[in-house]
Design a protein around this motif. Structure first.
Motif, PDB file in Angstrom:
ATOM      1  N   LEU A   1      45.093  48.088  67.736  1.00  0.00           N
ATOM      2  CA  LEU A   1      44.158  48.709  68.573  1.00  0.00           C
ATOM      3  C   LEU A   1      44.871  50.230  68.259  1.00  0.00           C
ATOM      4  CD1 LEU A   1      44.340  48.431  71.558  1.00  0.00           C
ATOM      5  CD2 LEU A   1      47.170  48.425  71.464  1.00  0.00           C
TER       6      LEU A   1
ATOM      7  N   GLN B   1      50.252  47.911  79.181  1.00  0.00           N
ATOM      8  CA  GLN B   1      50.052  47.319  79.769  1.00  0.00           C
ATOM      9  C   GLN B   1      48.866  46.796  78.395  1.00  0.00           C
ATOM     10  OE1 GLN B   1      47.892  48.329  83.542  1.00  0.00           O
ATOM     11  NE2 GLN B   1      49.594  49.255  84.418  1.00  0.00           N
ATOM     12  N   ALA B   2      48.941  47.713  78.039  1.00  0.00           N
ATOM     13  CA  ALA B   2      47.320  47.297  77.079  1.00  0.00           C
ATOM     14  C   ALA B   2      48.075  46.898  75.502  1.00  0.00           C
ATOM     15  CB  ALA B   2      47.256  49.131  76.367  1.00  0.00           C
TER      16      ALA B   2
ATOM     17  N   ALA C   1      42.101  51.912  73.702  1.00  0.00           N
ATOM     18  CA  ALA C   1      42.704  51.503  75.190  1.00  0.00           C
ATOM     19  C   ALA C   1      43.209  53.058  75.332  1.00  0.00           C
ATOM     20  CB  ALA C   1      44.509  50.985  75.776  1.00  0.00           C
ATOM     21  N   GLU C   2      41.748  53.612  76.719  1.00  0.00           N
ATOM     22  CA  GLU C   2      42.026  54.981  77.233  1.00  0.00           C
ATOM     23  C   GLU C   2      43.182  55.028  78.829  1.00  0.00           C
ATOM     24  OE1 GLU C   2      39.321  56.453  76.363  1.00  0.00           O
ATOM     25  OE2 GLU C   2      37.888  55.086  75.882  1.00  0.00           O
ATOM     26  N   VAL C   3      44.107  56.611  78.286  1.00  0.00           N
ATOM     27  CA  VAL C   3      45.185  56.277  79.089  1.00  0.00           C
ATOM     28  C   VAL C   3      45.426  57.856  79.309  1.00  0.00           C
ATOM     29  CG1 VAL C   3      47.294  56.573  78.960  1.00  0.00           C
ATOM     30  CG2 VAL C   3      46.254  54.531  77.615  1.00  0.00           C
TER      31      VAL C   3
ATOM     32  N   LEU D   1      45.810  54.040  70.441  1.00  0.00           N
ATOM     33  CA  LEU D   1      45.969  54.103  72.050  1.00  0.00           C
ATOM     34  C   LEU D   1      45.703  55.867  71.900  1.00  0.00           C
ATOM     35  CD1 LEU D   1      49.710  52.678  72.234  1.00  0.00           C
ATOM     36  CD2 LEU D   1      47.470  51.700  72.947  1.00  0.00           C
TER      37      LEU D   1
ATOM     38  N   HIS E   1      51.345  52.505  81.503  1.00  0.00           N
ATOM     39  CA  HIS E   1      49.889  51.481  81.175  1.00  0.00           C
ATOM     40  C   HIS E   1      49.734  51.359  79.810  1.00  0.00           C
ATOM     41  CE1 HIS E   1      45.194  53.600  82.130  1.00  0.00           C
ATOM     42  NE2 HIS E   1      45.957  51.983  81.055  1.00  0.00           N
TER      43      HIS E   1
ATOM     44  N   LYS F   1      47.211  43.064  74.391  1.00  0.00           N
ATOM     45  CA  LYS F   1      46.914  43.087  72.932  1.00  0.00           C
ATOM     46  C   LYS F   1      47.887  42.571  72.595  1.00  0.00           C
ATOM     47  CE  LYS F   1      44.670  43.529  69.357  1.00  0.00           C
ATOM     48  NZ  LYS F   1      43.446  43.202  68.778  1.00  0.00           N
TER      49      LYS F   1
END
Ligand code: ADP
Ligand code: C5P
Ligand code: MG
Length: 220
Positions: free
Chosen positions: A134, A208-209, A191-193, A136, A205, A213
């Protein structure tokens, strides 16, 4: 182990890697500290590892790293990947982490902060060390990042938290590091934050991602 192996050194099912990317001052280190607390990940900041190597007595890279950091340039990947690989290996072998959830028997969880910053670093790391599960990505405006970095510079003692270096770092980020984010986006692992928000909101946020995952990790 040699970097000439055709397969990565670690199995991504055992060695879980999350890349934490974003411009300078977007809040990567701040958010990683919270994730360490809540998710049992170890935080490896490429910038911190480079700064430690820079001041390590006897390092052959000290002067070179200092120059690259002041100019906001990307240190040649062999140096940074070598430092990351050593840190991963040490942590996996360390008894200090083996009793933590997700650790022991060759298992580990790593947040790799501020890396990869250039496409060659991404390709080499996943080819020789381990692919990430992943990414971030903390997006943030330069206006917000500039304010934060100048404030941080009042106490950080960092050679690059000054207006001249910051401008160069912003340029490097746009020209050299954003292509890494774009490449990862094509693989749908980003994951775009919104990093401009208050620290707690950004962290909500991110959680959550992470939970989406790593459901099995955070609940097991
Ligand atoms: P990075 O590791 O991405 O360069 P840091 O986590 O060091 O960023 O944060 C840069 C500065 O901004 C630090 O002084 C930090 O306390 C502050 N900061 C981090 N996140 C936020 C936020 N969401 N809102 C306001 N200030 C923040
Ligand atoms: O992430 P951080 O802001 O601590 O990085 C500081 C500097 O370290 C960068 O501006 C760059 O000069 C160097 N660096 C690098 N390659 C990385 C991470 C950091 O060259 N992957
Ligand atoms: Mg940082």
């Amino acid at each position: 182990m040699s970097s000439q192996n055709s397969a990565p050194e670690y199995d991504a099912k055992k060695v879980v890697v999350v890349f934490v990317l974003g411009g300078p001052g977007s809040g990567k280190g701040t958010q990683c500290a919270r994730l360490v607390r809540d998710y049992g990940f170890l935080h490896l900041s490429a910038g911190d590892l480079l700064r430690a190597e820079q001041t390590r007595p006897g390092s052959q890279y000290g002067a070179m790293i200092a120059e690259y950091i002041k100019d906001g340039k990307i240190v040649p990947m062999e140096v940074t990947i070598g430092l990351l690989r050593n840190a991963i290996q040490e942590a996996l072998e360390s008894n200090a982490t083996s009793d933590k959830e997700g650790w022991g028997n060759g298992h580990g969880r790593f947040l790799i902060d501020g890396f990869p910053r250039k496409l060659d670093q991404l390709f080499k790391f996943e080819e020789t060390v381990v692919p990430a599960q992943l990414t971030l990505f903390l997006y943030c405006t330069e206006e917000v990042m500039l304010k934060r970095l100048l404030l941080r510079g009042e106490t950080s003692g960092r050679a690059d938290d000054n207006i001249e270096s910051i401008k160069k770092r912003f340029r490097t980020f746009v020209e050299t590091s954003m292509p890494v984010v774009d490449c990862l986006r094509k693989r749908d692992v980003v994951a775009e934050v919104d990093g401009t928000k208050p620290v707690d909101d950004v962290y909500d946020h991110i959680c959550q991602a992470m939970n989406a995952k790593f459901h099995q990790i955070s609940t097991s």
